[in-house]
Design a protein around this motif. Sequence first.
Motif, short mmCIF file in Angstrom:
data_model
loop_
_atom_site.label_atom_id
_atom_site.label_comp_id
_atom_site.label_asym_id
_atom_site.label_seq_id
_atom_site.Cartn_x
_atom_site.Cartn_y
_atom_site.Cartn_z
N UNK A 169 77.02 55.58 84.85
CA UNK A 169 78.13 55.91 85.76
C UNK A 169 78.99 57.06 85.24
N UNK A 170 78.62 57.63 84.10
CA UNK A 170 79.44 58.68 83.47
C UNK A 170 79.21 60.01 84.18
N UNK A 171 80.29 60.72 84.50
CA UNK A 171 80.23 61.87 85.40
C UNK A 171 79.38 63.03 84.89
N UNK A 172 79.54 63.42 83.62
CA UNK A 172 78.75 64.54 83.10
C UNK A 172 77.27 64.19 83.03
N UNK A 173 76.98 62.95 82.67
CA UNK A 173 75.59 62.49 82.65
C UNK A 173 74.99 62.56 84.04
N UNK A 174 75.71 62.09 85.02
CA UNK A 174 75.20 62.10 86.39
C UNK A 174 75.07 63.52 86.94
N UNK A 175 75.93 64.42 86.48
CA UNK A 175 75.80 65.80 86.92
C UNK A 175 74.50 66.42 86.42
N UNK A 176 74.16 66.14 85.15
CA UNK A 176 72.89 66.65 84.62
C UNK A 176 71.71 66.07 85.41
N UNK A 177 71.77 64.79 85.71
CA UNK A 177 70.69 64.16 86.48
C UNK A 177 70.57 64.81 87.85
N UNK A 178 71.69 65.06 88.50
CA UNK A 178 71.65 65.68 89.82
C UNK A 178 71.11 67.11 89.74
N UNK A 179 71.49 67.84 88.69
CA UNK A 179 70.96 69.19 88.51
C UNK A 179 69.44 69.16 88.31
N UNK A 180 68.97 68.21 87.52
CA UNK A 180 67.53 68.11 87.31
C UNK A 180 66.80 67.79 88.60
N UNK A 181 67.37 66.87 89.40
CA UNK A 181 66.74 66.52 90.67
C UNK A 181 66.75 67.69 91.64
N UNK A 182 67.77 68.54 91.55
CA UNK A 182 67.86 69.70 92.43
C UNK A 182 66.99 70.86 91.96
N UNK A 183 66.32 70.69 90.82
CA UNK A 183 65.43 71.73 90.32
C UNK A 183 66.09 72.79 89.48
N UNK A 184 67.32 72.57 89.06
CA UNK A 184 68.05 73.59 88.31
C UNK A 184 67.41 73.92 86.96
N UNK A 185 66.67 72.96 86.38
CA UNK A 185 66.04 73.20 85.08
C UNK A 185 64.58 73.61 85.21
N UNK A 186 64.09 73.70 86.42
CA UNK A 186 62.67 73.97 86.62
C UNK A 186 61.84 72.74 86.29
N UNK A 187 60.65 72.96 85.77
CA UNK A 187 59.80 71.84 85.36
C UNK A 187 60.26 71.35 83.98
N UNK A 188 60.55 70.05 83.89
CA UNK A 188 60.98 69.48 82.61
C UNK A 188 59.81 69.46 81.64
N UNK A 189 60.08 69.87 80.40
CA UNK A 189 59.04 69.93 79.38
C UNK A 189 59.31 69.06 78.16
N UNK A 190 60.62 68.91 77.81
CA UNK A 190 60.93 68.27 76.53
C UNK A 190 62.31 67.62 76.56
N UNK A 191 62.40 66.48 75.88
CA UNK A 191 63.68 65.80 75.69
C UNK A 191 63.81 65.41 74.22
#
Length: 373
Positions: A169-191
């Motif tokens: 429920x943390x806002x910055x965490x959820x913003x990153x998740x939403x960015x990833x879902x919107x394709x902002x990072x392209x294809x995810x490769x590594x965590x």
Amino acid sequence: MKSRRNFLQKLTLSAVSLPLIPRFETNSLFATGKDVKRDTVLRVAIMGLGSYGTRVAEAMQDSKKAKLVGVISGTPSKITTWQSKYNIPAKNCYNYENFDAIKDNPDIDAVYIITPNSLHHPQTLRVAAAGKHVICEKPMALNAREGREMVAACKKAGVKLLVGYRMHFEANTLEVIQMREAGAFGDIKFFQGLSGFKIGDPTQWRLNKELAGGGAMMDIGIYSVNGARYMVGKEPIWVTAQETKTDPVKFKEGVDETILFQFGFPEGIVASCLSTYSMGNLDRFFLNGTQGFAEMQPSTGYGPIKGKTHKGPLDNPHITHQTVQMDRMAEIILEGKSAKVPVDGEEGLKDLIIIDTIYKAVASGKKEPINLG
């Protein structure tokens, strides 16, 4: 410590058997269920009045949709103190032997279990049998077998089982998740997930295998396990793991000090994670894609969570995590809403299956398949 350990063990055995948004709003990630009165409040009893139970209680004072109305503890003096501090009526106070009587108390809707890991399973079964919703701290249980029994018991009783995943429920965490879902990072490769700290008192329950179920992995390591899943947005399909122990006196057999583990995900995505009780200056997540990245440090502490992406800083305002968590969980239980990142028993069970497999990989020295089916 010995008497406390014996007491807790006795209790265990005696239990009833998208476009980016400039400012992130956590409410926007909830789907509305049935229409209900908006003034409905979830009435909660906290079980386990230690340091984290106190943190949750304090945070709930600012909650708009959840209220602390009861306590369950094995320490009479703590009950007396909490009664006075939080204005809790005597009829809503219980100990570990008689709390099954909450079945007949209409003033309590849910119990938040914040006790040593080994007690989560038996206490959840008892709370469910009493017909009350369960919020359980993570890890949800000692292993996947217990987790499955907890999920089944709550389903049978017709009550909700939620797990204390405050980061969901943390806002910055959820913003990153939403960015990833919107394709902002392209294809995810590594965590990369680094979770750990230097643990203190060697006599505490977190270093007792019977109470904790392990060591760092069952306490801080679960943040990287769970974080890898919600940051990548996929489920891992294999894991390799290696354990390092530098202090076998403090970290006895079955109590892991440091585990380095690697996940494989579909589409060739990989992750490298660290769980430790002997290093500080960690608490870092890093997500890398073909078109950008997200970096968070601290990534799972009590806040404020700080970080940046290739587009700039993550600067959503900090709100006490447990306050947001309890408001959102009240909406899930009472209003039929659902979280963007699940916090239900099935989510907790997945982490337990993965942790079981990490320990298996440590023992085998092999790449072990992860079966979440």
